[in-house]
Design a protein around this motif. Structure first.
Motif, PDB file in Angstrom:
ATOM      1  N   LYS A  15       0.859  -1.187   0.000  1.00  0.00           N
ATOM      2  CA  LYS A  15       0.000   0.000   0.000  1.00  0.00           C
ATOM      3  C   LYS A  15       0.891   1.231   0.000  1.00  0.00           C
ATOM      4  CE  LYS A  15      -4.071  -1.981   0.410  1.00  0.00           C
ATOM      5  NZ  LYS A  15      -3.845  -2.943  -0.670  1.00  0.00           N
ATOM      6  N   LYS A  16       0.457   2.269  -0.710  1.00  0.00           N
ATOM      7  CA  LYS A  16       1.187   3.537  -0.686  1.00  0.00           C
ATOM      8  C   LYS A  16       0.679   4.393   0.458  1.00  0.00           C
ATOM      9  CE  LYS A  16       2.884   4.466  -5.298  1.00  0.00           C
ATOM     10  NZ  LYS A  16       2.749   5.272  -6.502  1.00  0.00           N
ATOM     11  N   THR A  17       1.594   5.068   1.152  1.00  0.00           N
ATOM     12  CA  THR A  17       1.201   5.997   2.209  1.00  0.00           C
ATOM     13  C   THR A  17       0.930   7.355   1.571  1.00  0.00           C
ATOM     14  OG1 THR A  17       3.468   6.706   2.638  1.00  0.00           O
ATOM     15  CG2 THR A  17       2.673   4.789   3.877  1.00  0.00           C
ATOM     16  N   GLY A  18       0.471   8.289   2.362  1.00  0.00           N
ATOM     17  CA  GLY A  18       0.171   9.621   1.858  1.00  0.00           C
ATOM     18  C   GLY A  18       1.398  10.340   1.322  1.00  0.00           C
ATOM     19  N   THR A  19       2.557  10.017   1.884  1.00  0.00           N
ATOM     20  CA  THR A  19       3.788  10.681   1.448  1.00  0.00           C
ATOM     21  C   THR A  19       4.478   9.943   0.308  1.00  0.00           C
ATOM     22  OG1 THR A  19       5.032   9.520   3.179  1.00  0.00           O
ATOM     23  CG2 THR A  19       4.238  11.743   3.693  1.00  0.00           C
ATOM     24  N   GLY A  20       3.880   8.813  -0.138  1.00  0.00           N
ATOM     25  CA  GLY A  20       4.445   8.093  -1.279  1.00  0.00           C
ATOM     26  C   GLY A  20       5.355   6.940  -0.908  1.00  0.00           C
ATOM     27  N   LYS A  21       5.546   6.704   0.399  1.00  0.00           N
ATOM     28  CA  LYS A  21       6.331   5.541   0.810  1.00  0.00           C
ATOM     29  C   LYS A  21       5.471   4.296   0.613  1.00  0.00           C
ATOM     30  CE  LYS A  21       8.869   8.039   4.361  1.00  0.00           C
ATOM     31  NZ  LYS A  21       8.964   8.257   5.814  1.00  0.00           N
ATOM     32  N   ILE A  22       6.111   3.129   0.642  1.00  0.00           N
ATOM     33  CA  ILE A  22       5.372   1.889   0.420  1.00  0.00           C
ATOM     34  C   ILE A  22       5.440   1.013   1.671  1.00  0.00           C
ATOM     35  CG2 ILE A  22       5.200  -0.175  -1.002  1.00  0.00           C
ATOM     36  CD1 ILE A  22       6.251   1.507  -3.321  1.00  0.00           C
ATOM     37  N   LYS A  23       4.257   0.541   2.062  1.00  0.00           N
ATOM     38  CA  LYS A  23       4.084  -0.235   3.275  1.00  0.00           C
ATOM     39  C   LYS A  23       3.891  -1.700   2.902  1.00  0.00           C
ATOM     40  CE  LYS A  23       0.235   0.710   5.375  1.00  0.00           C
ATOM     41  NZ  LYS A  23      -0.878   1.252   6.169  1.00  0.00           N
ATOM     42  N   ARG A  24       4.414  -2.602   3.743  1.00  0.00           N
ATOM     43  CA  ARG A  24       4.240  -4.029   3.508  1.00  0.00           C
ATOM     44  C   ARG A  24       3.977  -4.734   4.830  1.00  0.00           C
ATOM     45  NH1 ARG A  24       8.187  -7.053   5.662  1.00  0.00           N
ATOM     46  NH2 ARG A  24      10.218  -6.110   5.997  1.00  0.00           N
ATOM     47  N   GLY A  25       3.411  -5.926   4.737  1.00  0.00           N
ATOM     48  CA  GLY A  25       3.187  -6.742   5.921  1.00  0.00           C
ATOM     49  C   GLY A  25       4.355  -7.681   6.150  1.00  0.00           C
ATOM     50  N   MET A  49       7.793  -0.330   6.519  1.00  0.00           N
ATOM     51  CA  MET A  49       8.109   0.282   5.235  1.00  0.00           C
ATOM     52  C   MET A  49       8.972  -0.666   4.406  1.00  0.00           C
ATOM     53  SD  MET A  49       6.507   2.983   5.143  1.00  0.00           S
ATOM     54  CE  MET A  49       5.381   3.359   6.440  1.00  0.00           C
ATOM     55  N   LEU A  50       8.800  -0.598   3.124  1.00  0.00           N
ATOM     56  CA  LEU A  50       9.545  -1.430   2.189  1.00  0.00           C
ATOM     57  C   LEU A  50      11.013  -1.023   2.188  1.00  0.00           C
ATOM     58  CD1 LEU A  50       8.807  -3.610   0.083  1.00  0.00           C
ATOM     59  CD2 LEU A  50       8.707  -1.806  -1.591  1.00  0.00           C
ATOM     60  N   ARG A  60       6.810   0.864  -9.784  1.00  0.00           N
ATOM     61  CA  ARG A  60       6.388   0.622 -11.168  1.00  0.00           C
ATOM     62  C   ARG A  60       5.142  -0.278 -11.211  1.00  0.00           C
ATOM     63  NH1 ARG A  60      11.897   0.145 -12.265  1.00  0.00           N
ATOM     64  NH2 ARG A  60      11.817  -2.136 -12.293  1.00  0.00           N
ATOM     65  N   MET A  61       5.059  -1.199 -10.259  1.00  0.00           N
ATOM     66  CA  MET A  61       3.935  -2.138 -10.245  1.00  0.00           C
ATOM     67  C   MET A  61       2.644  -1.489  -9.753  1.00  0.00           C
ATOM     68  SD  MET A  61       5.562  -5.596  -8.754  1.00  0.00           S
ATOM     69  CE  MET A  61       6.671  -6.612  -9.668  1.00  0.00           C
ATOM     70  N   ILE A  62       2.765  -0.524  -8.822  1.00  0.00           N
ATOM     71  CA  ILE A  62       1.559   0.147  -8.321  1.00  0.00           C
ATOM     72  C   ILE A  62       1.691   1.662  -8.573  1.00  0.00           C
ATOM     73  CG2 ILE A  62       0.711  -1.547  -6.660  1.00  0.00           C
ATOM     74  CD1 ILE A  62       2.242  -0.143  -4.471  1.00  0.00           C
ATOM     75  N   PRO A  63       1.421   2.097  -9.804  1.00  0.00           N
ATOM     76  CA  PRO A  63       1.635   3.498 -10.162  1.00  0.00           C
ATOM     77  C   PRO A  63       0.625   4.462  -9.564  1.00  0.00           C
ATOM     78  CG  PRO A  63       0.725   2.303 -12.021  1.00  0.00           C
ATOM     79  CD  PRO A  63       0.990   1.300 -10.951  1.00  0.00           C
ATOM     80  N   TYR A  64      -0.552   3.981  -9.144  1.00  0.00           N
ATOM     81  CA  TYR A  64      -1.599   4.900  -8.689  1.00  0.00           C
ATOM     82  C   TYR A  64      -1.880   4.779  -7.206  1.00  0.00           C
ATOM     83  CZ  TYR A  64      -2.218   5.041 -13.679  1.00  0.00           C
ATOM     84  OH  TYR A  64      -1.993   5.171 -15.019  1.00  0.00           O
TER      85      TYR A  64
END
Length: 64
Positions: A15-25, A49-50, A60-64
């Motif tokens: 999931k993308k955070t509001g600041t554009g970082k990527i979160k993972r479980g 965080m990733l 690239r995989m989750i552009p939006y």
């Protein structure tokens, strides 16, 4: 410019955070939980965080 398709497998895992970082479980929370300590299982619940090395590929995989 054509629209980009989201990688559906990546969208389910990241999931993308509001600041554009990527979160993972975390992994290792699915089965054989009786042999794992309570503290360990609780800490595996939290999202993190990733790693910096993986960010460009996942972005690239989750552009939006």
């Amino acid at each position: 410019m054509p629209k980009l398709k989201t990688h559906s497998g990546a969208a389910k895992r990241f999931k993308k955070t509001g600041t554009g970082k990527i979160k993972r479980g975390h992994a290792y929370k699915r089965h054989i939980l009786t042999s794992k300590g309570t503290k360990r299982k609780r800490q595996l619940d939290k999202d993190v965080m990733l790693d910096k090395a993986d960010v460009p590929k996942i972005k690239r995989m989750i552009p939006y």
